[in-house]
Scaffold this motif. Structure first.
Motif, PDB file in Angstrom:
ATOM      1  N   MET A 213      33.479   4.547  25.552  1.00 12.39           N
ATOM      2  CA  MET A 213      32.596   5.212  24.601  1.00 12.39           C
ATOM      3  C   MET A 213      32.863   4.784  23.161  1.00 12.39           C
ATOM      4  O   MET A 213      32.603   5.537  22.222  1.00 12.39           O
ATOM      5  N   ASN A 214      33.386   3.581  22.968  1.00 11.32           N
ATOM      6  CA  ASN A 214      33.520   3.034  21.619  1.00 11.32           C
ATOM      7  C   ASN A 214      32.134   2.688  21.070  1.00 11.32           C
ATOM      8  O   ASN A 214      31.313   2.090  21.774  1.00 11.32           O
ATOM      9  N   ILE A 215      31.873   3.055  19.823  1.00 10.77           N
ATOM     10  CA  ILE A 215      30.607   2.708  19.160  1.00 10.77           C
ATOM     11  C   ILE A 215      30.933   1.747  18.019  1.00 10.77           C
ATOM     12  O   ILE A 215      31.836   2.011  17.220  1.00 10.77           O
ATOM     13  N   GLU A 216      30.194   0.634  17.970  1.00 10.71           N
ATOM     14  CA  GLU A 216      30.440  -0.354  16.930  1.00 10.71           C
ATOM     15  C   GLU A 216      29.138  -0.747  16.240  1.00 10.71           C
ATOM     16  O   GLU A 216      28.113  -0.950  16.904  1.00 10.71           O
ATOM     17  N   PHE A 217      29.215  -0.846  14.918  1.00  8.95           N
ATOM     18  CA  PHE A 217      28.139  -1.388  14.101  1.00  8.95           C
ATOM     19  C   PHE A 217      28.611  -2.757  13.598  1.00  8.95           C
ATOM     20  O   PHE A 217      29.644  -2.842  12.924  1.00  8.95           O
TER      21      PHE A 217
ATOM     22  N   THR B  77      29.505  -2.888   8.807  1.00  7.10           N
ATOM     23  CA  THR B  77      30.360  -3.090   9.973  1.00  7.10           C
ATOM     24  C   THR B  77      31.309  -1.895  10.089  1.00  7.10           C
ATOM     25  O   THR B  77      32.132  -1.662   9.200  1.00  7.10           O
ATOM     26  N   LEU B  78      31.167  -1.130  11.183  1.00  4.98           N
ATOM     27  CA  LEU B  78      31.958   0.082  11.389  1.00  4.98           C
ATOM     28  C   LEU B  78      32.375   0.170  12.845  1.00  4.98           C
ATOM     29  O   LEU B  78      31.709  -0.384  13.733  1.00  4.98           O
ATOM     30  N   ARG B  79      33.459   0.904  13.076  1.00  3.29           N
ATOM     31  CA  ARG B  79      33.915   1.133  14.449  1.00  3.29           C
ATOM     32  C   ARG B  79      34.259   2.609  14.613  1.00  3.29           C
ATOM     33  O   ARG B  79      35.003   3.180  13.813  1.00  3.29           O
ATOM     34  N   PHE B  80      33.687   3.204  15.666  1.00  6.00           N
ATOM     35  CA  PHE B  80      33.953   4.611  15.980  1.00  6.00           C
ATOM     36  C   PHE B  80      34.692   4.631  17.318  1.00  6.00           C
ATOM     37  O   PHE B  80      34.068   4.524  18.385  1.00  6.00           O
ATOM     38  N   PRO B  81      36.016   4.739  17.297  1.00 12.41           N
ATOM     39  CA  PRO B  81      36.798   4.627  18.537  1.00 12.41           C
ATOM     40  C   PRO B  81      36.517   5.754  19.516  1.00 12.41           C
ATOM     41  O   PRO B  81      36.146   6.875  19.143  1.00 12.41           O
TER      42      PRO B  81
ATOM     43  N   LEU C  59      27.537   0.266  22.446  1.00 14.01           N
ATOM     44  CA  LEU C  59      28.236   1.394  23.046  1.00 14.01           C
ATOM     45  C   LEU C  59      29.040   0.849  24.212  1.00 14.01           C
ATOM     46  O   LEU C  59      28.463   0.330  25.184  1.00 14.01           O
ATOM     47  N   GLY C  60      30.362   0.938  24.106  1.00 15.42           N
ATOM     48  CA  GLY C  60      31.217   0.391  25.159  1.00 15.42           C
ATOM     49  C   GLY C  60      31.034  -1.094  25.334  1.00 15.42           C
ATOM     50  O   GLY C  60      31.141  -1.613  26.455  1.00 15.42           O
ATOM     51  N   GLY C  61      30.736  -1.801  24.240  1.00 15.77           N
ATOM     52  CA  GLY C  61      30.569  -3.239  24.291  1.00 15.77           C
ATOM     53  C   GLY C  61      29.181  -3.705  24.685  1.00 15.77           C
ATOM     54  O   GLY C  61      28.876  -4.908  24.637  1.00 15.77           O
ATOM     55  N   ILE C  62      28.295  -2.782  25.057  1.00 13.35           N
ATOM     56  CA  ILE C  62      26.930  -3.146  25.478  1.00 13.35           C
ATOM     57  C   ILE C  62      25.966  -2.845  24.340  1.00 13.35           C
ATOM     58  O   ILE C  62      25.927  -1.712  23.845  1.00 13.35           O
ATOM     59  N   PRO C  63      25.176  -3.819  23.890  1.00 11.54           N
ATOM     60  CA  PRO C  63      24.189  -3.543  22.845  1.00 11.54           C
ATOM     61  C   PRO C  63      23.230  -2.436  23.290  1.00 11.54           C
ATOM     62  O   PRO C  63      22.745  -2.444  24.423  1.00 11.54           O
TER      63      PRO C  63
ATOM     64  N   ALA D 146      39.861  14.944  10.366  1.00 13.29           N
ATOM     65  CA  ALA D 146      39.216  13.868  11.126  1.00 13.29           C
ATOM     66  C   ALA D 146      40.171  12.685  11.261  1.00 13.29           C
ATOM     67  O   ALA D 146      41.004  12.424  10.393  1.00 13.29           O
ATOM     68  N   ASP D 147      40.028  11.963  12.376  1.00  6.62           N
ATOM     69  CA  ASP D 147      40.882  10.795  12.597  1.00  6.62           C
ATOM     70  C   ASP D 147      40.625   9.725  11.543  1.00  6.62           C
ATOM     71  O   ASP D 147      41.556   9.021  11.126  1.00  6.62           O
ATOM     72  N   GLN D 148      39.368   9.569  11.167  1.00  7.32           N
ATOM     73  CA  GLN D 148      39.042   8.654  10.076  1.00  7.32           C
ATOM     74  C   GLN D 148      37.833   9.188   9.322  1.00  7.32           C
ATOM     75  O   GLN D 148      36.963   9.845   9.894  1.00  7.32           O
TER      76      GLN D 148
END
Length: 587
Positions: free
Chosen positions: A338-342, A359-363, A398-402, A540-542
């Motif tokens: 469930m990692n979300i990446e921009f 460019t962002l990452r939501f672990p 989401l989870g590496g899948i566009p 918050a974690d970040q």
């Protein structure tokens, strides 16, 4: 020709085969209806036999046969009329229902940007009025017109066999009446567009007036605003009258010209009759059947207003169907986590870019807070993560899948959303909570409500969980609506949670309870929370600090304070605002 095919495809909702069957049944219906005319003519012929041939007996047996034909016609007509009625009211109505559902699916796949630029009154006009116009034309008028044209052609062919000169006399006035029809259609086509625009304005005005009645009353503007609404009603009435006036040349002059045809047929027949070139029976037959030819044409002229209005409705439906939908994968890809990446994401509202190469990452299983001034792009990020829009540049995964490679339903099944502007449907409280999990048991619904701290106030309502809430939840307070939306999200139990200032509408008494509910909601989830009150996201974690569509700072609460940047200034401003109080100026 292609334009006609496209138009025909629209008014039949794409079901041309069903439409052909409907037209066939209408033709059989119309054919059986004309049998009494033929029986009447044959009866007149039989009654004329003793007059034409003195001493000849009246052929009673043949008259009884004609009576039997009429009886059989009544029986056959009942079954054909019943089948035609079913084909119209059930068959084509079902087709129209499927077409509306298909349009609903199309709208569901459109980006939220479309709904932002289209007026709600406009959409409701298309879905309700325009579809009804096309359905009425498709199920009733077009089959009738097809039947009229077929009957007209057959009548012309049959009568021409008897006497072609009399047939020319019958047809002579028809071309003379057509210019009035064309002129009226052209004028009505223009006015129908103005009428539809006026109807759309009126529908939008009603929605706006009803939705904002509380604000209007608060500022004593209800009466003044109603004058604007009344003006839109007057405009609609004016254009409606204009449509009727545009149809007047057809209704009056066109009918007058066609009625003159009866006189032409009488004079031509009398002239041929005196010359011995037309039998008396043929003369009577042409007089009677010419009415059967002119009447369908008059009916066609009466349809011109419907054609002009429906043609505009069909164009609006085609325009809506041509809106570009969000692309969707054929199969639903399953994300590994469930990692979300921009990745270098940009996004524009029209010509205005609001996110710039972000460019962002939501672990996975972490809480990320988005903070920053209004208009910095916080809400846009959450909407892009849920794919309410597609990014104009870059990629979101989401989870590496566009997300573009995931089916919309599949993507949203992983996401729960609790936004500041809560919308509840005009339904029971149970139904509104059940949206999170349609197959949930009542015990599960009540447990979610208890966790969201809304069970107690629900049980105090007259019908408890079966209480109907108003449109948009208008019968509940802001805090009550918010708690129901949290219960809905708790019931869904999705691995990704998007929160947009979920405690903004809550009173202090319940805020602690709601914060506990949110803590239960976000446990072991990937969370993106939009925060205006920085105190609510200290843990918050970040924290991502946004400004003008760019990520200016990133870190924990302590790290950002130590940087003495934008976050530190926002924290200081909110700390000062916390001590604000109302003070009466000394006079």
């Amino acid at each position: 020709m292609n334009r006609f095919k496209k138009w025909f495809h629209t008014i039949t909702f794409g079901e041309t085969k069903k439409y052909a069957a409907l037209t066939l049944w209408n033709f059989l219906d119309s054919f059986v209806v004309t049998i009494p005319y033929a029986v009447m003519l044959l009866s007149i012929y039989l009654f004329l036999i003793p007059l034409a041939q003195p001493g000849e007996a009246l052929p009673e047996n043949r008259l009884w046969i004609l009576c039997g034909i009429l009886l059989a016609q009544i029986i056959v007509y009942y079954f054909i009329r019943r089948r035609t009625y079913i084909a119209i009211c059930v068959g084509f109505a079902g087709t129209a229902k499927i077409a509306r559902i298909s349009m609903g699916e199309h709208l569901r796949r459109l980006s939220m940007g479309f709904f932002g630029r289209r007026d709600a009154g406009d959409l409701s006009t298309v879905l309700l009025r325009d579809y009804t116009e096309v359905e009425n034309l498709g199920s009733g008028l077009i089959p009738q017109i097809s039947v009229i044209l077929i009957r007209l052609t057959l009548s012309v062919v049959v009568l021409s066999v008897f006497n072609w000169r009399m047939m020319l006399a019958v047809l002579l006035v028809i071309p003379l009446s057509l210019p009035f029809a064309f002129a009226s259609y052209k004028k009505m086509g223009r006015i129908s567009g103005e009428l539809l625009a006026a109807q759309q304005d009126a529908a939008s005005g009603i929605l706006e007036y009803v939705g904002g009645i509380q604000t209007l009353k608060a500022f004593n503007m209800a009466g003044k605003q109603f004058e604007t609404l009344k003006s839109s009603f007057s405009k609609q009435h004016r254009h409606s009258v204009g449509m009727e006036l545009a149809a007047a040349p057809v209704g009056m002059i066109g009918r007058f010209v066609l009625n003159c045809g009866i006189g032409v047929v009488m004079l031509a027949g009398a002239w041929l009759l005196t010359r011995g070139e037309l039998p008396p029976f043929y003369y009577i037959a042409f007089l009677l059947l010419s009415l059967n030819i002119y009447e369908p044409i008059m009916i066609l002229f009466g349809f011109i207003a419907d054609f002009a209005r429906t043609n505009r409705s069909a164009l609006r439906i085609d325009e809506l169907k041509s809106e570009q939908t969000l692309s969707e994968a054929a199969e639903n890809a399953v994300p590994a986590n469930m990692n979300i990446e921009f990745k270098n994401v940009s996004f524009s509202y029209g010509n205005q870019e609001v996110l710039h190469n972000l460019t962002l990452r939501f672990p996975e299983k972490s809480i990320t807070a988005l903070v920053g001034p209004s208009g910095s792009g916080k809400s846009t990020i959450t909407r892009l993560a849920a794919r309410f829009w597609d990014a104009t540049g870059g990629e979101i995964t989401l989870g590496g899948i566009p997300v573009r490679q995931m089916k919309a339903d599949g993507l949203l099944s992983y996401i729960s959303m609790v936004f500041q502007d809560v919308y509840l449907f005009h339904d029971t409280i149970e139904a509104n909570i059940r949206m999170g999990k349609p197959d949930a048991t009542m015990d599960e619904i009540m447990e979610a409500a208890k966790t969201a701290a809304c069970h107690d106030f629900i049980m105090a309502l007259p019908d408890r969980y079966q209480t109907i809430v108003g449109e948009g939840g208008s019968t509940l307070s802001g805090g009550e609506k918010q708690r129901i939306s949290i219960a809905r999200a708790l019931l869904k139990d999705a691995p990704v949670v998007l929160l947009d200032e979920a405690t903004a509408s809550l009173d202090p008494e319940n805020e602690v309870l709601i914060q506990q509910a949110i803590s239960a909601l976000v446990e072991e989830k990937t969370v993106i929370v939009i925060a205006h009150r920085l105190q609510s996201v200290c843990n918050a974690d970040q924290i991502i600090v946004l400004e003008n569509g760019e990520a200016k700072e990133l870190g924990s609460h302590e790290q950002l304070l130590s940087q003495d940047g934008l976050y530190a200034r926002l924290w200081e401003e909110q700390s000062r605002a916390g001590s604000w109080k109302i003070v009466r100026n000394a006079s």
